[in-house]
Design an enzyme around this catalytic site. Structure first.
Site, PDB file in Angstrom:
ATOM      1  N   TRP A   1      11.015  43.371  49.138  1.00 32.48           N
ATOM      2  CA  TRP A   1      12.122  43.180  50.340  1.00 32.48           C
ATOM      3  C   TRP A   1      12.452  41.993  50.791  1.00 32.48           C
ATOM      4  O   TRP A   1      13.288  41.176  50.859  1.00 32.48           O
ATOM      5  CB  TRP A   1      11.924  43.761  51.269  1.00 32.48           C
ATOM      6  CG  TRP A   1      12.491  44.109  52.539  1.00 32.48           C
ATOM      7  CD1 TRP A   1      13.727  44.098  52.883  1.00 32.48           C
ATOM      8  CD2 TRP A   1      11.908  43.887  54.300  1.00 32.48           C
ATOM      9  NE1 TRP A   1      14.204  43.413  54.063  1.00 32.48           N
ATOM     10  CE2 TRP A   1      12.943  43.616  54.907  1.00 32.48           C
ATOM     11  CE3 TRP A   1      10.628  44.720  54.739  1.00 32.48           C
ATOM     12  CZ2 TRP A   1      13.035  43.618  56.733  1.00 32.48           C
ATOM     13  CZ3 TRP A   1      10.715  44.517  56.066  1.00 32.48           C
ATOM     14  CH2 TRP A   1      11.713  44.311  56.835  1.00 32.48           C
TER      15      TRP A   1
ATOM     16  N   HIS B   1       0.878  37.751  42.823  1.00 31.90           N
ATOM     17  CA  HIS B   1       0.165  37.771  43.834  1.00 31.90           C
ATOM     18  C   HIS B   1      -1.710  37.411  43.512  1.00 31.90           C
ATOM     19  O   HIS B   1      -2.067  37.838  43.728  1.00 31.90           O
ATOM     20  CB  HIS B   1      -0.363  39.650  43.404  1.00 31.90           C
ATOM     21  CG  HIS B   1       0.842  40.217  43.394  1.00 31.90           C
ATOM     22  ND1 HIS B   1       1.471  40.992  44.187  1.00 31.90           N
ATOM     23  CD2 HIS B   1       1.260  41.294  42.746  1.00 31.90           C
ATOM     24  CE1 HIS B   1       2.599  42.117  44.545  1.00 31.90           C
ATOM     25  NE2 HIS B   1       2.191  42.131  43.324  1.00 31.90           N
TER      26      HIS B   1
ATOM     27  N   TYR C   1       4.489  42.855  57.582  1.00 28.95           N
ATOM     28  CA  TYR C   1       6.100  43.631  57.372  1.00 28.95           C
ATOM     29  C   TYR C   1       6.185  43.939  58.397  1.00 28.95           C
ATOM     30  O   TYR C   1       7.924  44.653  58.775  1.00 28.95           O
ATOM     31  CB  TYR C   1       5.296  44.696  56.045  1.00 28.95           C
ATOM     32  CG  TYR C   1       5.760  45.616  56.191  1.00 28.95           C
ATOM     33  CD1 TYR C   1       6.806  45.301  54.874  1.00 28.95           C
ATOM     34  CD2 TYR C   1       6.551  47.087  56.984  1.00 28.95           C
ATOM     35  CE1 TYR C   1       7.782  46.191  54.386  1.00 28.95           C
ATOM     36  CE2 TYR C   1       7.063  47.931  55.859  1.00 28.95           C
ATOM     37  CZ  TYR C   1       7.551  47.635  55.008  1.00 28.95           C
ATOM     38  OH  TYR C   1       9.151  48.379  54.616  1.00 28.95           O
TER      39      TYR C   1
ATOM     40  N   LYS D   1       9.726  55.012  50.875  1.00 30.18           N
ATOM     41  CA  LYS D   1      10.535  55.383  52.325  1.00 30.18           C
ATOM     42  C   LYS D   1      10.787  53.772  52.288  1.00 30.18           C
ATOM     43  O   LYS D   1      11.635  53.541  53.801  1.00 30.18           O
ATOM     44  CB  LYS D   1       9.251  55.746  52.750  1.00 30.18           C
ATOM     45  CG  LYS D   1       9.516  57.477  52.827  1.00 30.18           C
ATOM     46  CD  LYS D   1       7.824  57.907  53.383  1.00 30.18           C
ATOM     47  CE  LYS D   1       8.356  59.713  53.838  1.00 30.18           C
ATOM     48  NZ  LYS D   1       7.873  60.148  55.414  1.00 30.18           N
TER      49      LYS D   1
HETATM   50  P1  A3P Z   1       6.447  52.347  51.000  1.00 38.18           P
HETATM   51  O1  A3P Z   1       6.118  53.292  49.370  1.00 38.18           O
HETATM   52  O2  A3P Z   1       5.423  52.687  52.058  1.00 38.18           O
HETATM   53  O3  A3P Z   1       7.974  53.106  51.343  1.00 38.18           O
HETATM   54  P2  A3P Z   1       6.353  45.680  47.248  1.00 38.18           P
HETATM   55  O4  A3P Z   1       7.481  46.072  47.035  1.00 38.18           O
HETATM   56  O5  A3P Z   1       5.686  44.800  47.452  1.00 38.18           O
HETATM   57  O6  A3P Z   1       5.688  46.889  45.749  1.00 38.18           O
HETATM   58  O7  A3P Z   1       5.945  47.117  48.058  1.00 38.18           O
HETATM   59  C1  A3P Z   1       6.457  48.199  48.416  1.00 38.18           C
HETATM   60  C2  A3P Z   1       6.821  48.481  49.493  1.00 38.18           C
HETATM   61  O8  A3P Z   1       7.561  48.105  49.844  1.00 38.18           O
HETATM   62  C3  A3P Z   1       7.963  50.336  49.479  1.00 38.18           C
HETATM   63  O9  A3P Z   1       6.927  50.681  50.695  1.00 38.18           O
HETATM   64  C4  A3P Z   1       8.980  50.265  49.491  1.00 38.18           C
HETATM   65  O10 A3P Z   1       9.148  51.283  49.643  1.00 38.18           O
HETATM   66  C5  A3P Z   1       9.045  49.422  50.307  1.00 38.18           C
HETATM   67  N1  A3P Z   1      10.622  48.038  50.803  1.00 38.18           N
HETATM   68  C6  A3P Z   1      10.507  47.783  49.546  1.00 38.18           C
HETATM   69  N2  A3P Z   1      11.891  47.953  49.992  1.00 38.18           N
HETATM   70  C7  A3P Z   1      12.265  47.719  51.340  1.00 38.18           C
HETATM   71  C8  A3P Z   1      13.500  47.060  51.866  1.00 38.18           C
HETATM   72  N3  A3P Z   1      14.563  46.299  51.283  1.00 38.18           N
HETATM   73  N4  A3P Z   1      12.688  47.378  53.445  1.00 38.18           N
HETATM   74  C9  A3P Z   1      11.561  47.767  53.448  1.00 38.18           C
HETATM   75  N5  A3P Z   1      10.716  48.108  53.004  1.00 38.18           N
HETATM   76  C10 A3P Z   1      11.027  47.942  51.890  1.00 38.18           C
END
Ligand code: A3P
Length: 296
Positions: A53, A111, A199, A266
């Site tokens: 995100w 990371h 977040y 989600k």
């Molecule tokens: P969930 O598994 O709880 O749905 P990362 O990008 O650090 O790997 O994190 C992934 C998490 O961010 C996932 O959480 C994903 O669904 C969520 N995510 C991805 N895109 C997003 C967006 N545009 N807005 C909010 N959450 C998002």
């Protein structure tokens, strides 16, 4: 030292664990060779904290004058292609990407724990955006992700096992809490250099936090942009609904194992309550209180 991990053995380096050695060689290479510029922008996080995100948001903010609504790269490319990871992509293995050729301001993600950052990142004064998330939601998100990463020859990874590993700090780029604490302390010392985001706050007050983020990045929204609702457009462009429904994110992949849809599950706050027992949740909260007292 080695420990059993989520999908493979974990390996310890400078106090943090690495799964399948993912990122470790890249970190070592970056420590030796990466030359930061004062204009560089780094997005840093622990896995599953909202990195995808934030990549989309930072890219959209920084490049907002470069594209029209219909030609925007975020409509056809995964956010991880727009802002690549230093240790997991650019410097992952030879041949190393020639990042010297990239025009400023360069946008990178990582990371890498604070104490393992290449010296030049710390010395250059470049900007770092750090995003963190409630450990309970990180655990659930990571569990779903790692179950898919696990080889079909291994027995399924139960949530109980994942919980135990995570609580002991045994996860890729973990201990989770040490990672967060490193950047929290650094952001307290140097808030003009490190912007610490959560977040949950970004979900709750998206508009305000994106204005703050743009200011931190040195690209505040002008009165005219505010009138034209540029901020709202960026929020929409980077929304979970919009990104997760794009063809590239539904059917594209990073490599043979990692599919783009693994980054869009989600996108909610508090999904942990559908998975964790009260005891598990309390136990994680206790660790968070002990280790990150005052942050959460
Ligand atoms: P969930 O598994 O709880 O749905 P990362 O990008 O650090 O790997 O994190 C992934 C998490 O961010 C996932 O959480 C994903 O669904 C969520 N995510 C991805 N895109 C997003 C967006 N545009 N807005 C909010 N959450 C998002």
């Amino acid at each position: 030292p080695k420990e059993k991990g989520w999908a493979s053995d974990l390996c310890l380096y400078e106090g943090f664990w690495y799964e399948r050695l993912a990122g470790l060689e890249g970190i070592m290479f970056a420590q030796e060779h990466f030359q930061a510029r004062p204009t560089d922008i780094f997005l840093i996080s622990t896995p599953k904290s909202g990195t995808t995100w934030l990549k989309a948001l930072i890219f959209a903010i920084m490049k907002r004058t470069c594209y029209t609504n219909s030609t925007h790269p975020l409509l056809t490319a995964n956010p991880h292609d727009c802002i690549p990871f230093l240790e997991l992509k650019l410097f992952r293995e030879p041949p190393i990407a020639d990042v010297e050729k990239l025009p400023s301001p360069r946008l990178f993600a990582a990371h890498i724990p604070y104490t393992s950052l290449p010296k030049s990142i710390l010395c250059s004064g470049c900007k770092i955006v750090y995003v963190c998330r409630d450990s309970k939601d990180v655990l659930i998100s990571m569990w779903y992700h790692m179950v898919k990463m696990r080889s079909k020859d291994l027995p399924p990874l139960s949530l109980e096992e994942a919980f135990k590993l995570f609580s002991k700090g045994l996860s890729g780029f973990g201990p989770f809490w040490d990672h967060v604490l490193g950047y929290w302390n650094a952001s307290m010392e140097c808030p003009q250099r490190i912007f610490f985001m959560r977040y949950e706050e970004l979900k709750k007050e998206t508009l305000i936090n994106i204005r703050r983020l743009a200011e931190f990045l040195g690209q505040p929204f002008s009165m005219e942009e505010e009138r034209e609702q540029v901020v709202e457009e960026i929020i929409e462009l980077c929304s979970f609904k919009r990104l997760s429904n794009l063809e590239v994110n539904k059917n594209g992949s990073r490599d043979a194992v990692i599919k783009n849809d693994m980054f869009f599950r989600k996108g909610e706050v508090g999904d942990w309550s559908n998975h964790l027992t009260t005891q598990m949740a309390e136990s994680l909260d206790q660790i968070t209180n002990e280790k990150l007292h005052g942050i959460f």
